[in-house]
Design an enzyme around this catalytic site. Structure first.
Site, mmCIF file in Angstrom:
data_model
loop_
_atom_site.group_PDB
_atom_site.id
_atom_site.type_symbol
_atom_site.label_atom_id
_atom_site.label_comp_id
_atom_site.label_asym_id
_atom_site.label_seq_id
_atom_site.Cartn_x
_atom_site.Cartn_y
_atom_site.Cartn_z
ATOM 1 N N GLU A 1 2.769 1.883 4.230
ATOM 2 C CA GLU A 1 3.796 1.424 5.192
ATOM 3 C C GLU A 1 3.117 2.007 6.585
ATOM 4 O O GLU A 1 3.545 2.949 7.464
ATOM 5 C CB GLU A 1 4.746 2.409 4.914
ATOM 6 C CG GLU A 1 5.479 2.085 3.785
ATOM 7 C CD GLU A 1 6.833 2.782 3.293
ATOM 8 O OE1 GLU A 1 7.508 3.399 4.339
ATOM 9 O OE2 GLU A 1 7.342 2.460 2.252
ATOM 10 N N GLU B 1 10.935 -2.768 -0.597
ATOM 11 C CA GLU B 1 11.986 -1.629 -0.673
ATOM 12 C C GLU B 1 13.149 -2.174 -0.206
ATOM 13 O O GLU B 1 13.261 -2.315 0.796
ATOM 14 C CB GLU B 1 11.399 -0.399 0.043
ATOM 15 C CG GLU B 1 10.252 0.215 -0.442
ATOM 16 C CD GLU B 1 10.013 1.775 0.234
ATOM 17 O OE1 GLU B 1 10.872 1.965 0.953
ATOM 18 O OE2 GLU B 1 8.812 1.983 -0.002
#
Length: 813
Positions: free
Chosen positions: A165, A236
């Protein structure tokens, strides 16, 4: 670094194992044959496994956040919930807590975890990191990495690379950040592993990396793949919000999750991962700063691995509905229509066949909308999507829940609870500690993640003439801290404590104090609640007391920060002696608890395991802040004194896995920081979801379980597709009592229903006839079932059936 190279090699071998996973239902010979051709590729539609396009429904389950004894149950439940993939991080600081010393046993047995997933015929996606964030202390980086010469985390830095990320911090590193992403892409591509690599939240992911989305509504927020030959992946989909101490309860509705997933798949999505699917527990000291021990409890499988309904069941039905659409989604051509301001039609047709699937969306949040599609009218509930796997038949609506609901119960254990004979051992305040620091030492660097606690001592002299003489003028001790918490003593007297929060870690402790003439001794205990888990320049993140001063003296402020020598010490004596263990507890003298104790006190007692095989927990009522151990195992950090805006602790119950327990004489040890707590209020509870409910409107779409796809046709598997409410007890339990039943306009939620203004008097009688004494029952939801006198007292009301039953071993009707 050679140690990192070895670690990466281990991780890559695990990747190969997961990539070679074949469905366990096949014979071993066939599995071996599959493994000889284990290529995983992709195109603009989906990932392709062994030449076959796939729709992937994935859930995050983190192996260190549960126990090996729990893994089979959790993985099995995930598969029964319609998942075909499990996602997990690889936790570097779990596997290499000390440089060069590796751990792959117990909760760290990653290979065993993956083999269990393979045994259930599921795929695995691994997020190697090794920086992972994950609300895990230090983002998964071992502390010793901070002390590598020349280290900089999360940038183009020779001693350490590899990420997760990254887009959130990339700008902070300017050109080095861009170089870093390019380097990472080239590294993994050069390995030629035969599997795709994904960069989540990295829209500029270099080829051949796949850019993927994180968030709640990727069907609307994701700009899409950065190349036409890459699939749309959602790494996610947050099923709730993780909680930090001081938070009130948070939830995300399953209707919202289902809407977002249906929307994503209607826009060429082919992979969704629920973060988390099972939240689990941050055992011991593993959570990031201020993060609760309970992690993502509102996930489809709660902290204890129990099915949280209707989140679990409604998503299971969604996966079934999407599977009915699989052929047109993977092989059809997409088309879009916009019949109204708030309505939208997205459908897929496969040329030359009758294969067709449609998604009818109503974005109006307040009113139902009628959509005309292929010559038929469809009424779509507010803010919902109806799925038509043959472009004709509605088999699922995201806002209409026909799966059951449950309420979780914490039942006080009869066997475990008794009058506990607590013994106590209180830590002694340190005297003048050795040290030559002229400022308080930074707390992360002092503790090195070996303890949550770091001592600071200093002394200062005040001449009698410098003490305030004016009436009403008092001296004040002021301590500015960068976090996380602090306890303070002056001349042996406890002054109190202070703390920051997850959002504002810094705080000021200030209190009027009595300074004496001559030498004064100051003792501070800096307290951590975990290391940071995210952001840029993590290696330069600091915490602990930074400025100490005395105000109100006649000559002004006395700054102790740089005008005194500070002594330092790491941890508690009880930690050093490991008194949380049976063997270590013998190394100190325990005293009988007299009903009152100062802070920094260890409490020990013994208890029998709670009855039944259900999940168990300890309720920390009456306590303040500290650590819990059972038979030497770290249950986690508790913090009862940090209240939410609702005036309640963020977390009350703390999970004790059954594998931590013996049948009798379990050793409970608690380290409590605060004085005057009441350990006698602690109790043990058994956790169940034996309160089972249904809440189904008569205008809902019947369950998707009625339908199956044969060739290009969607066909009913029963003669009469009708709307029903299904109630099912877990395990061997049966419905022992009907606690509520109303066909009309009832209101409330499972565990708290009340009648509305419209109610069929025979409701409870009908439900008891269908359900009492059964493990599972099916109730028709229609007027003829409940209006046996043929009279409708509220004709203009769309009826809803609300039922609440109790599962157990009660008497049959």
């Amino acid at each position: 670094m050679r140690t990192l190279d070895r670690w990466l090699l281990t991780a890559v071998l695990v990747v190969l194992l997961s990539a070679s996973s074949s469905f366990a239902a096949k014979k071993k010979v066939k599995v071996a044959k599959k493994r000889s051709n284990k290529e995983v590729t992709y195109d603009g539609t989906s990932l392709i496994v062994d030449g076959k396009r796939e729709l992937l429904y994935s859930g995050s389950i983190h192996y260190p956040r549960s126990t090996p004894e729990m893994w089979p149950h959790i993985i099995k439940r995930a598969k029964q919930g319609g998942l075909n993939t499990i996602q997990t991080y690889v936790f570097w600081n779990v596997h290499e807590p000390e440089q060069g010393k590796f751990n792959f046993s117990g909760r760290a047995d990653l290979v065993h975890f993956i083999k269990l997933i393979e045994k259930n015929g599921m795929y695995v996606t691994l997020r190697l990191g090794p920086f992972i964030q994950a609300e895990w202390t230090h983002g998964g980086l071992p502390y010793w990495l901070r002390e590598v010469p020349g280290i900089f985390f999360r940038t183009d830095n020779a001693p350490f690379k590899i990420e997760n990320e990254y887009s959130a911090v990339q700008r902070a590193y300017k050109q080095d950040g861009l170089n870093y992403i390019k380097w990472a892409s080239k590294l993994v591509d050069s390995m030629n592993l035969g599997i795709p690599w994904v960069m989540c939240k990295q829209n500029d992911a270099p080829d051949p990396m796949i850019n993927a989305c994180n968030g709640r509504h990727c069907g609307d927020t994701f700009p899409g793949p950065n190349r036409d030959n890459k699939p749309s992946l959602w790494t996610e989909n947050w099923t709730t919000q993780f909680r930090v101490f001081g938070d009130p309860p948070t939830q995300r509705s399953v209707e919202d999750i289902a809407f977002s997933v249906a929307r994503f798949f209607s826009k060429n999505g082919s992979h969704v991962n629920y973060y988390m699917y099972h939240g689990g527990t941050n055992f011991g000291r593993t959570s990031a700063h201020y993060v609760t021990t309970r992690y993502y409890d509102d996930a489809p499988l709660d902290e204890y691995g129990l099915e949280k309904e209707p989140k679990y069941g409604h998503l299971k039905h969604l996966h079934n509905a999407l599977n009915l659409c699989k052929k047109p989604l993977l092989w059809g051509q997409p088309k879009t229509e916009k019949p109204g301001k708030d309505t939208e039609i997205r459908y897929y047709e496969q040329p030359g066949t009758k294969s067709c699937a449609a998604f009818l969306a109503n974005n109006n949040t307040e009113a139902a909308e009628t959509i005309r599609f292929k010559g038929r009218d469809y009424v779509i509930a507010p803010r919902s999507i109806s799925i038509l796997p043959d472009c004709k038949t509605v088999v699922y609506n995201t806002a209409q829940i026909v799966s059951q609901h449950t309420a979780r119960n914490f039942m006080k254990s009869k066997k475990a609870n008794k009058k506990f004979d607590f013994e106590v051992f209180t830590e002694k305040l340190p005297g003048k500690l050795q040290g030559d620091s002229y400022i308080p030492v930074e707390l992360y660097g002092l503790t090195k993640d070996k303890s949550d606690y770091g001592w600071y001592t200093t002394s200062f002299n005040v001449h009698e003439n410098h003490l305030p003489k004016k009436k009403g003028v008092k001296t004040v001790l002021r301590i500015a801290s960068l976090g996380h918490a602090l306890h303070v003593w002056l001349n042996g007297e406890y002054l109190g404590n202070g703390h920051g929060s997850h959002d504002e870690k810094s705080f000021v402790f200030q209190k009027t104090v009595a300074i004496k003439s001559g030498e004064n001794k100051l003792v501070m205990l800096g307290v951590l609640t975990g290391f940071p888990d995210s952001g840029s320049y993590m290696e330069h993140r600091y915490t602990g007391p930074r400025s100490v001063s005395i105000l109100g003296l006649t000559y002004g402020t006395l700054d102790l920060t740089e005008n005194s020598k500070w002594g330092n010490k790491v941890g508690m004596e009880g930690e050093r002696l490991a008194i949380q263990t049976e063997e270590g507890s013998k190394k100190v003298t325990w005293k009988k608890f007299s009903g009152k104790a100062p802070g920094l006190t260890w409490y020990q007692t013994y208890f029998d395991a709670p009855e039944s095989l259900n999940a168990a927990a300890i309720r920390m009522s009456g306590m303040g802040k500290g650590l819990i151990y059972v038979n030497g195992e770290g249950v986690g950090r508790y913090w009862m004194s940090f209240l939410s805006p609702l005036g309640q602790p963020t977390q009350i119950e703390y999970h004790i896995p059954r594998s931590f327990l013996k049948a009798k004489k379990n050793h409970l040890v608690i380290f409590e920081e605060e004085p005057n707590v009441k350990p006698e209020l602690i109790d043990f509870v058994i956790v169940n979801r034996d309160t089972v409910c249904s809440f189904v409107g008569e205008n809902y779409t019947p369950s998707v379980r009625h339908w199956v796809r044969k060739q290009d046709q969607v066909q009913a598997i029963t003669e009469n597709v009708s709307l029903t409410a299904t109630l099912k007890c877990s395990g061997t339990r049966k419905i022992a009592a009907v606690e509520f039943a109303s066909f009309g306009n009832p209101i409330g939620v499972c565990g708290n229903f009340t009648r509305g203004t419209c109610h069929a008097p025979v409701s409870k009688q009908v439900v008891e006839k269908h359900c009492l004494g059964k493990a599972e029952c099916v109730i028709p939801v229609n007027k003829s079932t409940f209006e046996q006198d043929k009279k409708d007292s509220c004709k203009n009301v769309v009826k809803t059936l609300a039922v609440q039953v109790k599962c157990g071993r009660g008497k049959k009707k």
